[in-house]
Scaffold this motif. Structure first.
Motif: not given
Length: 287
Positions: A101-115, A91-99
């Motif tokens: 027209d604005g920005y969102l606080n997004v959390s990602y989960v990665y596994g051995p085969n990708g997102l 679980v790659a924490g979370s990150h502020l990114e543009r989506r």
């Protein structure tokens, strides 16, 4: 028959860094300590330390924190590569990114085969509005090879419906990347996380960001990350704490949870809270 899941909680402390590579090496140091765990989790907005790579960062307004978005692709590529190389779910924490027209606080989960999954924070804390941060609209449980899980990012933990909706979708573990700027805020999230465990008879993983920052726009965090269970007699710890990190230090703690105990607890536990959550819904409506 036990269904054990080992979880490594990576308590990250933000501090000034000279480059993305320096930040990545800090993360690698924690992931190395998480070897052998089924799942490793990092905290909310721990990428904000990348703000310190910008020129004159200490004199920039807080609204510019969203400029860490310039590292979004590097951040995503890094965690995809780490999960693949380690054969681990992260679980790659979370990150502020543009989506859009604005920005969102997004959390990602990665596994051995990708997102595997991403979650856009649905309830931002009032301070996040100062960073031009919007809100997501979806709350979805998803399957990992060893458990059905969901994500609540920090303040979402304080909104009972967020955990309840995930649990009603079958989540057994809720993963909570968190970043609170004061000890008061930390305990709000921590106490609510324990409540969500008891209400829904689930496990809750609270991974919080610490801070060691000089004066400037970046807040310092307060942290004592933990894994929590329902407070019931099937677990050895009466306070419901499976494992807990030391306060405000960068560290990794590992704990193992047994998913079959949740099923047994719902059937035989002293407090059948999950089944009782909606038992008197007709009365609640009349109130």
């Amino acid at each position: 028959m036990a269904r054990p899941v080992s979880i490594a909680v990576c308590q990250f402390v933000i501090k000034p860094v000279a480059s993305f590579d320096a930040w990545a090496q800090q993360v690698v140091g924690l992931l190395d300590q998480a070897r052998g765990a089924d799942l490793a989790i990092l905290p909310e907005l721990f990428t904000l330390s990348l703000f310190t790579t910008l020129p004159d960062w200490q004199n920039r307004p807080v609204a510019e924190l969203v400029q860490v978005d310039r590292y979004t692709q590097a951040y995503r590529d890094f965690f995809a590569a780490e999960a693949r190389a380690r054969g681990q779910h992260i679980v790659a924490g979370s990150h502020l990114e543009r989506r859009g027209d604005g920005y969102l606080n997004v959390s990602y989960v990665y596994g051995p085969n990708g997102l595997i999954h991403e979650h856009e924070k649905t309830h931002i804390f009032p301070a996040e509005a100062n960073w031009s941060t919007g809100e997501g609209t979806r709350m979805e449980a998803f399957d990992l090879p060893f458990a059905r899980v969901g994500i609540n990012i920090c303040y979402e933990t304080e909104i009972p419906e967020c955990a309840a909706s995930l649990t009603e979708q079958g989540a057994e573990i809720i993963l909570c990347p968190s970043f609170t700027f004061t000890e008061y805020g930390f305990w709000r999230v921590r106490h609510c996380a324990q409540s969500r465990c008891i209400e829904n008879q689930i496990y809750y993983v609270h991974c919080a960001t610490g801070g060691d920052m000089p004066p400037g726009p970046l807040p310092n965090g307060w942290t004592r990350s933990s894994i929590m269970s329902p407070c019931d007699t099937l677990w050895s710890a009466p306070n419901g704490v499976v494992v807990e990190a030391a306060t405000n230090v960068e560290t990794v703690v590992q704990g193992t949870v047994d998913l079959d105990l949740l099923t047994l607890n719902r059937a035989t536990g002293v407090a059948p809270t999950f089944s009782d959550l909606r038992r008197r819904a007709d009365v609640y409506r009349s109130w």
